[in-house]
Design an enzyme around this catalytic site. Structure first.
Site, short mmCIF file in Angstrom:
data_model
loop_
_atom_site.label_atom_id
_atom_site.label_comp_id
_atom_site.label_asym_id
_atom_site.label_seq_id
_atom_site.Cartn_x
_atom_site.Cartn_y
_atom_site.Cartn_z
N THR A 275 0.91 -1.21 -0.02
CA THR A 275 0.04 -0.15 -0.04
C THR A 275 0.86 1.29 0.04
O THR A 275 1.84 1.10 0.59
CB THR A 275 -0.93 0.23 1.06
OG1 THR A 275 0.26 0.11 2.44
CG2 THR A 275 -1.90 -0.96 1.42
N ASP A 276 0.46 2.38 -0.45
CA ASP A 276 1.05 3.60 -0.18
C ASP A 276 0.67 3.85 1.46
O ASP A 276 -0.32 3.38 1.84
CB ASP A 276 0.42 4.72 -0.97
CG ASP A 276 1.39 5.85 -0.77
OD1 ASP A 276 2.21 5.94 -0.20
OD2 ASP A 276 1.18 6.82 -1.87
#
Ligand code: BGC
Length: 785
Positions: free
Chosen positions: A284-285
């Protein structure tokens, strides 16, 4: 409660790690020695979750509920890196370290346990400049330097390259990305990834996908047509994945057609893995998404930077059966395959002392190769040797080396243009230099110290008296005027006083131009920017314009290299410079609108509000719009001039479009200076049931340095897939029947040589899954704008 559990767990892990890897008589599988399946089988649910939920970024400074107390207890391998994963000593699994970013290794420059010692990293030019070189080999070499530096600092995965498309010139992070065109983006990213990974360091192509604005980025929903996704927004990622096999992909913050990208199995599993054959890790960011269980199910294996609540939610979901154990195991195995490749797994003894001198040389060469000469009348440039230069503009003395946020780099120094020009033997007016330097130092001293994440307000241009301008124009041989811009994470740029010049800047240009021209002296503008600005209203007041971009720590030297003619500029625009902002096809819809719905995210101070960005222009982004609609621009995509000229000759075309077409073209240097030409191959496809841009870039190359009179033959091969359009009604890439013209051009409107071929009947090149469709109809509206 959870804190207690993990404390016990950590204690147990450490204990087991210290003891022999056997419990009683049963051998505990060891990572690196046992098979990955055996290691996964030996892991407890808590251990599995520990591997999938990262750690390492102390977000307390930003007001995010902090990291787990246990994480704080584990010393960082590389202080200031963006994050890391949990080690599991019992099974011999090491922690891996992840660090930004696209312009250099972003780590802390100082460490409490090494007082007085610095850990600076090289500030390379921004990605947009690298793309402007149109030179895949150069970008690969820059990647090698990034890889060496990451390796020497102990970084296992570099969080780069960024490769979202420049949908709109105001995108706050465009400088971290390559281009408005997916072929340029994809090829540049692939070259960079190959370079970094050749050094045994992983990459993370980001942000997947359709993250083209910073506005409410945690809750912004990008609504785009299936065709625009396939042909533009996903296409660059597809090229990079297939051509360079990045170890990781970073999913983005935004929602795409209603779903968080990190939670979208259609995007991550169906398209990325099944259709494109990707077999690495998706992370994920930082703090992206709102549901870790969905993230796991979508095959987003690594949650970064990882919060205690996320681990808790995953453990509960496994225990209650809401998360299939098989999904968890699949993701753990994938993480272990990533870790297996890293330097951490090889127990690499890093030096923390990369060869900064060698990398500064790479940074300087790359910077000069990506600068774009936009205008050069009456050979204002190159500057005459040892010329007396009247140097104006704050950024002439205070270069913007790169943008802020995760694209920032803690570098040892930045060479400003005044220093670069002085080092190259030019004479910078000392009075002006002292005045500017003192003024800038005074303004900076009155402000709070800069923070990497936040953009400082621009310093207003220093006031110049008439007498000062007059005496400078008398004393100097030529005037050079630098206009600068900065931007970064969390905000998009503005039209007023950013894309458009400020009234102070306009006045400065007018007054300096009048003074120099009244004495028959020339004036050169240098643009120290991360993205396009308005130039049409003032460019006639200067004789030459050099687009120097944000050129990294060696920027001042590289600017001098090009202004002096030591380097003949060979950069070309990787995006369009529009005449005015309102000409941009997404001017009405960028960056989107808040929807008024309640926030989906709690506890994240950056969460912003739910918003929607409608990509109504469809595939007509950048030159695909301007050229097709015959909208005049300031400078077209692909444009750039040189201190020499080139001619094109001997176009040869062989093959047919049902299999592949090979093309050959000769390029000759017909001018007086040695130089390099960027060769752009556009294909004009017939208008069939799908509306198409007048021509699209389908291949490009760059000559070696050609001496005057020298020539080179370049070869290209195009397959049907390379020139296909995406037909949503068939869920397929198709080559429609009709005439296809292969045009060697210097930009989309400047055809040099061309040949055409007929395709008698429709070729269905590849069928894909009917996924990622927006729930609302998105017409390709740009053509009727
Ligand atoms: C950025 C990423 C970056 C990450 C770690 C996020 O805010 O969007 O590009 O890699 O932070 O610093």
């Amino acid at each position: 409660m959870f804190g207690q559990t993990t404390t016990l767990l950590t204690a147990a892990l450490v204990l087991f790690g210290l003891l022999s890897p056997t419990i009683g008589q049963v051998a505990v599988p060891q990572f690196g020695k046992s098979s990955i399946d055996d290691v996964v089988r030996a892991m407890t649910t808590e251990e599995k979750v520990a591997l999938l939920v990262g750690m390492g970024m102390d977000l307390a400074i930003a007001g995010v509920p902090g990291m787990s107390p246990d994480d704080k207890a584990v010393p960082e391998k590389v202080p200031g890196a963006a994050g890391r994963t949990h080690a599991i000593p019992r099974l011999g699994i090491p922690s891996i370290t992840l660090s930004d970013g696209p312009a250099g290794v972003r780590i802390n420059p100082t460490r409490p346990d090494h007082p007085g010692k610095f850990f600076h990293a090289t500030g390379f030019p921004v990605a947009t400049l690298l793309a402007s070189s149109w030179d895949e080999d150069l970008v690969r070499q820059v990647g090698v330097a990034f890889g060496e530096e990451s390796r020497d600092f102990g970084v296992d995965v570099l969080l780069a390259p960024g490769m979202n498309l420049h949908r709109n010139p105001l995108g706050g992070r465009n400088f971290e990305y390559y281009s408005e065109d997916p072929l340029v983006s994809g090829k540049m990213a692939a070259a960079f990834v190959r370079g970094v990974q050749s050094m045994g360091v992983g990459t993370s192509i980001k942000h997947f996908a359709v993250n083209n604005q910073e506005f409410n980025r945690f809750q912004s929903n990008s609504i785009a047509s299936e065709r625009a996704l396939r042909e533009l927004y996903l296409r660059g990622f597809e090229i990079a994945v297939k051509e360079s096999k990045p170890w990781t992909v970073m999913s983005s913050y935004n929602l795409l057609n209603g779903k968080y990208t990190s939670q979208d199995a259609d995007l991550l599993n169906t398209v990325l893995r099944r259709e494109w054959g990707y077999n690495g890790v998706v992370m994920t960011d930082w703090l992206a998404g709102d549901n870790v269980v969905e993230q796991m199910t979508a095959t987003n294996e690594l949650i970064m930077p990882g919060l205690p609540d996320q681990s808790k939610a995953l453990i509960e979901a496994v225990n209650s059966g809401r998360l299939d154990k098989a999904v968890l195991d699949r993701n753990v195995a994938s993480m272990l395959r990533l870790i297996e490749k890293t330097l951490a797994a090889k127990d690499y003894k890093f030096s923390s002392a990369p060869d900064l001198k060698a990398h500064a040389v790479v940074a300087r060469q790359a910077a000069a190769s990506g600068m774009v000469l936009l205008k050069n009348e009456a050979t204002a440039l190159p500057l005459k040797a040892a010329a007396k230069v009247g140097l104006f503009g704050n950024n002439a003395y205070d270069l913007v080396a790169g943008g802020t946020g995760s694209g920032n780099v803690n570098k040892a120094y930045t060479v400003s243009p005044d220093t670069g020009l002085t080092d190259a033997g030019f004479q910078i007016n000392p009075t002006l230099q002292t005045n500017y330097r003192e003024y800038i130092a005074k303004v900076k001293a009155s402000r709070p110290p800069p923070h990497w994440l936040y953009l400082p307000p621009p310093i207003p241009e220093m006031e110049l008296s008439d007498a000062m301008i007059d005496s400078m124009s008398s004393e100097s041989d030529i005037g050079v005027l630098v206009i600068g811009r900065n931007s970064g994470e969390l905000a998009d740029r503005k039209v007023e006083a950013d894309f458009d010049l400020t009234s102070n800047e306009h006045q400065m240009i007018d007054r300096i131009s009048n003074a120099f021209r009244s004495k028959s002296k020339k004036i050169v503008a240098v643009l120290n920017v991360g993205g396009p600005i308005e130039v049409a209203s003032w460019r006639n007041k200067v004789d030459a314009v050099l687009l120097a971009w944000q050129p990294g720590q060696e920027g001042g030297h590289a600017i001098a290299d090009v202004l002096s003619g030591k380097v003949n500029p060979s950069g070309r625009l990787p995006m369009t410079f529009p005449l005015k902002y309102n000409d941009v096809p997404s001017a009405d819809t960028f960056p989107g609108k808040e929807t008024g719905e309640p926030s989906r995210l709690q506890g994240n101070p950056f969460a912003g509000k739910p918003a929607v960005a409608m990509y109504t222009e469809g595939i007509f982004v950048g030159y695909r719009y301007y050229v097709t609609q015959k909208v005049e621009t300031a400078y077209d995509f692909g444009f750039g001039i040189s201190y020499t000229d080139f001619s094109y000759e001997n176009l040869k075309l062989n093959g047919d479009l049902s299999k592949s077409v090979s093309l050959q073209i000769g390029v000759k240097n017909t001018g007086k200076a040695a130089g390099r030409e960027v060769v752009q191959l556009y294909v004009a496809a017939p208008q069939g049931s799908l509306k198409k841009p007048i021509a699209e870039l389908r291949a490009f190359g760059k000559t070696r340095e050609l001496r005057p009179g020298g020539s080179q033959t370049l070869n290209f091969t195009l397959t049907p897939r390379d020139i296909a359009s995406f037909d949503p009604s068939r869920s397929a890439w198709v080559v429609e029947p009709g005439q296809y013209c292969f045009r060697f051009q210097s930009s989309p409107r400047l055809v040099r040589l061309s040949q055409c071929l007929d395709v008698p009947k429709l070729i269905e090149v590849e069928k894909v899954n009917p996924v990622l469709r927006p729930r609302v109809e998105i017409a390709e509206k740009a053509l009727v704008r």
